[in-house]
Design a protein around this motif. Structure first.
Motif, PDB file in Angstrom:
ATOM      1  N   ILE A  34     -31.479 -80.876  28.685  1.00  0.00           N
ATOM      2  CA  ILE A  34     -31.838 -80.596  29.918  1.00  0.00           C
ATOM      3  C   ILE A  34     -30.533 -80.352  30.722  1.00  0.00           C
ATOM      4  N   ASP A  35     -30.816 -79.231  31.837  1.00  0.00           N
ATOM      5  CA  ASP A  35     -29.526 -78.607  31.831  1.00  0.00           C
ATOM      6  C   ASP A  35     -29.126 -79.388  32.682  1.00  0.00           C
ATOM      7  N   LEU A  36     -27.703 -80.012  33.103  1.00  0.00           N
ATOM      8  CA  LEU A  36     -26.919 -79.979  34.214  1.00  0.00           C
ATOM      9  C   LEU A  36     -26.305 -79.104  34.552  1.00  0.00           C
ATOM     10  N   GLN A  37     -26.002 -77.969  34.427  1.00  0.00           N
ATOM     11  CA  GLN A  37     -25.377 -77.101  35.216  1.00  0.00           C
ATOM     12  C   GLN A  37     -25.906 -75.753  34.923  1.00  0.00           C
ATOM     13  N   ALA A  38     -26.365 -74.951  36.159  1.00  0.00           N
ATOM     14  CA  ALA A  38     -27.265 -73.552  35.581  1.00  0.00           C
ATOM     15  C   ALA A  38     -26.220 -72.244  35.171  1.00  0.00           C
ATOM     16  N   GLY A  39     -25.028 -72.654  35.415  1.00  0.00           N
ATOM     17  CA  GLY A  39     -24.023 -70.921  35.196  1.00  0.00           C
ATOM     18  C   GLY A  39     -24.619 -69.632  35.661  1.00  0.00           C
ATOM     19  N   ASP A  40     -24.364 -68.903  34.902  1.00  0.00           N
ATOM     20  CA  ASP A  40     -24.219 -67.862  35.073  1.00  0.00           C
ATOM     21  C   ASP A  40     -25.334 -67.496  34.798  1.00  0.00           C
ATOM     22  N   ALA A  41     -26.221 -67.464  34.763  1.00  0.00           N
ATOM     23  CA  ALA A  41     -27.601 -67.172  33.994  1.00  0.00           C
ATOM     24  C   ALA A  41     -27.758 -65.811  33.389  1.00  0.00           C
ATOM     25  N   ALA A  42     -27.894 -64.542  34.391  1.00  0.00           N
ATOM     26  CA  ALA A  42     -27.440 -63.511  34.226  1.00  0.00           C
ATOM     27  C   ALA A  42     -26.303 -62.261  32.897  1.00  0.00           C
ATOM     28  N   ALA A  43     -25.310 -63.195  33.267  1.00  0.00           N
ATOM     29  CA  ALA A  43     -24.356 -63.323  31.964  1.00  0.00           C
ATOM     30  C   ALA A  43     -25.242 -64.095  30.950  1.00  0.00           C
ATOM     31  N   LEU A  44     -25.437 -64.636  30.520  1.00  0.00           N
ATOM     32  CA  LEU A  44     -25.349 -65.399  29.313  1.00  0.00           C
ATOM     33  C   LEU A  44     -26.864 -64.551  28.713  1.00  0.00           C
ATOM     34  N   ALA A  45     -28.226 -64.483  29.668  1.00  0.00           N
ATOM     35  CA  ALA A  45     -28.465 -63.457  28.850  1.00  0.00           C
ATOM     36  C   ALA A  45     -28.086 -62.354  28.431  1.00  0.00           C
ATOM     37  N   GLY A  46     -27.218 -61.819  28.943  1.00  0.00           N
ATOM     38  CA  GLY A  46     -26.558 -60.182  28.961  1.00  0.00           C
ATOM     39  C   GLY A  46     -26.512 -60.008  28.277  1.00  0.00           C
ATOM     40  N   GLY A  47     -25.131 -60.368  27.578  1.00  0.00           N
ATOM     41  CA  GLY A  47     -24.606 -61.397  25.688  1.00  0.00           C
ATOM     42  C   GLY A  47     -23.602 -60.120  26.123  1.00  0.00           C
ATOM     43  N   SER A  48     -22.836 -59.409  26.752  1.00  0.00           N
ATOM     44  CA  SER A  48     -22.042 -58.290  26.325  1.00  0.00           C
ATOM     45  C   SER A  48     -20.640 -59.478  27.155  1.00  0.00           C
ATOM     46  N   GLY A  49     -19.382 -59.138  26.014  1.00  0.00           N
ATOM     47  CA  GLY A  49     -18.536 -58.909  26.313  1.00  0.00           C
ATOM     48  C   GLY A  49     -17.817 -60.590  25.010  1.00  0.00           C
ATOM     49  N   TRP A  50     -17.742 -61.726  25.851  1.00  0.00           N
ATOM     50  CA  TRP A  50     -16.805 -62.956  25.288  1.00  0.00           C
ATOM     51  C   TRP A  50     -17.524 -63.983  25.163  1.00  0.00           C
ATOM     52  N   ARG A  51     -18.485 -65.033  24.274  1.00  0.00           N
ATOM     53  CA  ARG A  51     -18.751 -66.020  24.474  1.00  0.00           C
ATOM     54  C   ARG A  51     -18.135 -67.076  24.214  1.00  0.00           C
ATOM     55  N   PHE A  52     -18.034 -67.965  25.159  1.00  0.00           N
ATOM     56  CA  PHE A  52     -17.330 -69.539  24.659  1.00  0.00           C
ATOM     57  C   PHE A  52     -18.446 -70.501  24.996  1.00  0.00           C
ATOM     58  N   SER A  53     -18.521 -71.387  23.326  1.00  0.00           N
ATOM     59  CA  SER A  53     -19.077 -72.315  23.663  1.00  0.00           C
ATOM     60  C   SER A  53     -18.362 -73.851  22.825  1.00  0.00           C
ATOM     61  N   PHE A  54     -19.513 -75.106  23.264  1.00  0.00           N
ATOM     62  CA  PHE A  54     -18.542 -75.740  22.655  1.00  0.00           C
ATOM     63  C   PHE A  54     -19.853 -77.101  22.641  1.00  0.00           C
ATOM     64  N   HIS A  55     -20.264 -77.206  21.492  1.00  0.00           N
ATOM     65  CA  HIS A  55     -21.304 -78.526  21.073  1.00  0.00           C
ATOM     66  C   HIS A  55     -20.352 -79.263  20.494  1.00  0.00           C
ATOM     67  N   LYS A  56     -20.820 -81.168  21.370  1.00  0.00           N
ATOM     68  CA  LYS A  56     -20.452 -82.260  20.841  1.00  0.00           C
ATOM     69  C   LYS A  56     -21.231 -83.254  21.214  1.00  0.00           C
ATOM     70  N   HIS A  57     -21.217 -83.904  19.995  1.00  0.00           N
ATOM     71  CA  HIS A  57     -22.268 -85.577  20.534  1.00  0.00           C
ATOM     72  C   HIS A  57     -22.222 -86.555  21.392  1.00  0.00           C
ATOM     73  N   LEU A  58     -22.567 -87.101  22.023  1.00  0.00           N
ATOM     74  CA  LEU A  58     -21.974 -87.790  23.398  1.00  0.00           C
ATOM     75  C   LEU A  58     -21.837 -89.023  22.284  1.00  0.00           C
ATOM     76  N   ALA A  59     -20.552 -89.821  23.068  1.00  0.00           N
ATOM     77  CA  ALA A  59     -19.706 -90.828  22.721  1.00  0.00           C
ATOM     78  C   ALA A  59     -20.223 -92.475  22.301  1.00  0.00           C
ATOM     79  N   ALA A  60     -21.512 -92.041  22.064  1.00  0.00           N
ATOM     80  CA  ALA A  60     -23.303 -93.061  21.919  1.00  0.00           C
ATOM     81  C   ALA A  60     -23.765 -93.322  21.216  1.00  0.00           C
ATOM     82  N   ALA A  61     -23.935 -93.784  20.038  1.00  0.00           N
ATOM     83  CA  ALA A  61     -24.837 -93.888  19.178  1.00  0.00           C
ATOM     84  C   ALA A  61     -26.426 -94.058  19.500  1.00  0.00           C
ATOM     85  N   SER A  62     -26.196 -94.914  20.635  1.00  0.00           N
ATOM     86  CA  SER A  62     -27.671 -95.252  20.944  1.00  0.00           C
ATOM     87  C   SER A  62     -28.538 -93.836  21.953  1.00  0.00           C
ATOM     88  N   GLN A  63     -27.423 -92.464  22.267  1.00  0.00           N
ATOM     89  CA  GLN A  63     -28.035 -91.887  23.133  1.00  0.00           C
ATOM     90  C   GLN A  63     -27.863 -90.263  22.337  1.00  0.00           C
TER      91      GLN A  63
END
Lengths: 496, 208
Positions: A178-207
């Motif tokens: 579920i996308d909450l914020q689109a961001g710069d889709a073109a840059a993300l698709a291009g892939g040149s440069g530097w990529r930052f990414s962040f993954h973390k579980h929601l702090a609610a075990a039910s969801q």
């Protein structure tokens, strides 16, 4: 200027290295700053979403605890007021005791909830991935919330401008995304440069969603203007330093020239003194020898009066000669021009001057097996100081004779030509010697420049000064057939 | 030998200097031959005559120092007095190194010049005399027979007749005869004179 060219190359190289290193540093700092900003934002996003998720659990827990009784007929059950309070809670469903969920998915979720003793997820019945349902099993009544994911984002507290931010934020659960914020889709698709990414579980075990944030920093987003500004600043500083360096070199050179000039002046004085010493010593020697001889002759018994008298006459003549030397020196120091005007009422015959000089140099010529004669088709009279002309001609002939020493006797030629040329009378002294070395040709008339070992280097310099003082000129050249030719030009008597 | 009339050769390109110095030198009875051109002087002067040479350092064409070098190279034994208008230490050093007898500055004082010239002439006469005596001694020595030379060598070495006889395996009488002959041939009047004049020659022959 080769040395300074080399130093320029080093300046350029140094400038390029410093500029590049600085630019890389600036870029790295910018990337690091962007990364730090991204991570902060991502953590805030995670916390905000986690708070929302925890709130869903709290709402369900409250409902389960309060167990609002079955609504009176026609009246709205109290939990149905929740969607009005929380816009992202689209609907609240309840399953009273002994009733069944309208949807088997909800029943499955309730079973999971009962098993795990916490709320459990159920997919949206219409397959809308942007929604989910959350079921909490309770007694006597179980509740289910239908939640619009996009609506649960507290935009007021959102750390980024949602429509402009280059960061893509999504909630991911398995294949569900579920996308909450689109961001710069073109840059993300291009892939040149530097990529930052962040993954973390929601702090609610039910969801059990993952908060995923990504950002692609492209080359174009590097702080090019700052990097360019740095390079420009480096260039400016280097240019300034180079300029200072150049000024310092120029100043040092000027000081060196000044010092050389002073040395040259001292040398001139020294040479002048040495020349004077010789010129004056000769007559003084004769004066002293004559007078002392006379003293001795007069002391004889009987005194040799006639010889003593003649010795004294000689002494007088030599004293005059010494006085002439001083006078000539003064005349040289003064400009000979005005003397020329009054001294040569009838002008100077160049061929005569050559003959006079040849007469003086007759032994020198004879020793070299030469008997030169001036070639003068017609008499050429010039407006000049006869003494100065004699001096120049003597010097030129002496130079030519010395040059001829360097070649075998049968190859020695000395050609002396006198002829009118324009408004000038011209004397050409051409020899068949080795000629003038190219590097000497331009410096020939400099004072103290001499190609002869032990030469004072004043002869030609003085000759040129004398010639110019009489509105004439003295030039030197190499003949095509070998040897050197000196040309003395003086204004014609009739021309002035 | 023309020791009676030593000749001073005066070389200077400046006529006035040449004439006046010739006159000055002439006042003390020395004969002067003036030369204007060093080249002509080198070709024409009498190398056998007794005398001295006065040479100007600064001359056109050929420098006085070059002339001095040429003279020394040709084995000319007449002392050379250099004259210069402005003598530097370096020039002075070069002149003495090349073999100049004296180095004087112009204008030169009469007493200094004349004393230098008289010294030079005396020196030259002495050197010629020594040379002459040396040559005569050589000529006489050459007349000795081989045996007489041997005997002379032993006499110079300080041996008595008896010792010489023993050394050369001769009777003392024969040694005595050789001794009388070589005294006569060498025109020596005493043993001391003989040794003084011929010891060097004997050494020379032993060495060679």
């Amino acid at each position: 200027m080769r040395a300074s060219g080399g130093s320029w190359r080093w300046w350029w190289l140094g400038g390029a290295v410093v500029s590049a290193a600085g630019a890389v540093l600036i870029a790295r700092q910018a990337i690091d700053a962007q990364r730090a900003l991204f991570e902060t934002d991502a953590r805030i996003v995670h916390r905000l979403l986690s708070q929302q998720a925890v709130q869903h659990d709290a709402i369900l827990d409250t409902l389960a605890l309060l167990q609002p009784g079955p609504p009176a007929a026609g009246a709205q059950p109290p939990e149905q007021r929740l969607p009005a309070l929380y816009p992202h809670i689209l609907a609240v469903q309840r399953r009273d005791r002994d009733q069944a969920w309208p949807d088997p998915a909800l029943a499955a979720a309730e079973a999971a909830s009962r098993r795990d003793r916490r709320a459990a997820l159920a997919p949206s019945p219409d397959g809308d991935t942007a929604r989910f349902r959350l079921v909490l099993a309770a007694e006597p009544t179980s509740y289910a919330l239908t939640i619009a994911v996009r609506g649960m984002v507290p935009w007021a507290e959102w750390p980024m401008p949602p429509d402009r931010s280059p960061v893509r934020v999504a909630l991911v659960r398995g294949a569900q995304r579920i996308d909450l914020q689109a961001g710069d889709a073109a840059a993300l698709a291009g892939g040149s440069g530097w990529r930052f990414s962040f993954h973390k579980h929601l702090a609610a075990a039910s969801q059990p969603f993952d908060v995923v944030a990504e950002r692609q920093l492209g080359w174009a987003q590097l702080p090019w203007w700052r990097m360019l500004g740095w390079a420009a600043a480096v260039t400016a500083v280097l240019a300034l330093m180079a300029q200072l360096q150049r000024q310092r070199t120029a100043r040092r050179r000027a000081e060196e020239l000044l010092r050389l000039g002073q040395v040259a002046r001292l040398n001139t004085l020294g040479e002048l003194a040495a020349g004077m010493a010789h010129e004056l010593n000769q007559p003084l020697t004769a004066v002293l020898a004559n007078t002392q001889a006379a003293q001795r002759l007069l002391a004889d018994d009987p005194p040799e009066l006639d010889t003593a008298r003649s010795a004294m006459a000689q002494a007088v003549a030599q004293a005059r000669r010494a006085a002439d030397v001083v006078g000539r020196l003064r005349a040289v120091v003064e400009r000979p021009a005005h003397r020329a005007a009054e001294a040569s009422a009838g002008g100077v015959d160049l061929a005569d001057a050559v003959r006079r000089a040849l007469h003086l140099l007759e032994p020198e010529c004879r020793r070299r097996g030469l008997a030169p004669e001036p070639q003068a088709p017609a008499p050429v009279r010039v407006q000049a100081d006869p003494v100065a002309v004699d001096q120049i001609v003597h010097n030129l002939l002496m130079n030519a004779l010395q040059a001829l020493d360097a070649v075998p006797a049968d190859a020695r030629r000395l050609t002396l030509t006198v002829l009118p040329a324009g408004g000038h009378g011209e004397l050409r002294v051409a020899d068949s010697g080795p000629g003038i070395p190219a590097e000497a040709l331009t410096r020939l008339f400099e004072p103290f420049f001499s190609t002869r070992e032990g030469g004072l280097g004043l002869g030609l310099s003085l000759c040129e000064t004398l010639a110019q003082g009489m509105n004439g000129s003295l030039t030197a050249a190499n003949r095509p057939e070998g040897g050197a030719v000196f040309t003395l030009r003086l204004p014609l008597k009739d021309a002035s | 030998m023309s020791t009676l009339s030593p000749t001073i050769h005066l070389i200077d390109d400046d006529a006035a200097v040449r004439d006046s110095l010739a006159l000055l030198i002439g006042t003390v009875g020395l004969r002067v031959t003036p030369w204007a051109d060093p080249q002509v002087f080198l070709e024409g002067f009498d190398r056998e005559a007794i005398g001295a040479i006065v040479l100007d350092v600064r001359m056109p064409g050929i420098s006085g120092l070059t002339v001095l070098d040429t003279l020394v190279a040709q084995g000319v034994d007449q002392p050379v007095i250099m004259l210069t208008g402005h003598g530097t230490v370096d020039m002075c050093r070069r002149a003495f190194k090349a073999g100049a007898a004296e180095f004087l500055e112009k204008p030169v004082n009469d007493e200094l010049l004349i004393e230098a010239l008289q010294n030079a002439v005396r020196q030259h006469v002495r050197s010629r005399e020594r040379h002459q005596a040396d040559r005569e001694a050589r000529e006489r020595y050459a007349q000795l027979s081989e045996r007489e030379r041997e005997v002379l060598g032993l006499i110079v070495a300080g041996l008595t007749n008896k010792e010489i006889g023993r050394a050369l395996d001769l009777s003392p009488r024969t040694v005595e005869t050789h001794r009388a002959n070589l005294f006569a041939k060498l025109q020596a009047e005493s043993l001391a004179q003989l040794i003084r004049r011929y010891a060097a020659l004997v050494d020379e022959h032993d060495g060679g």
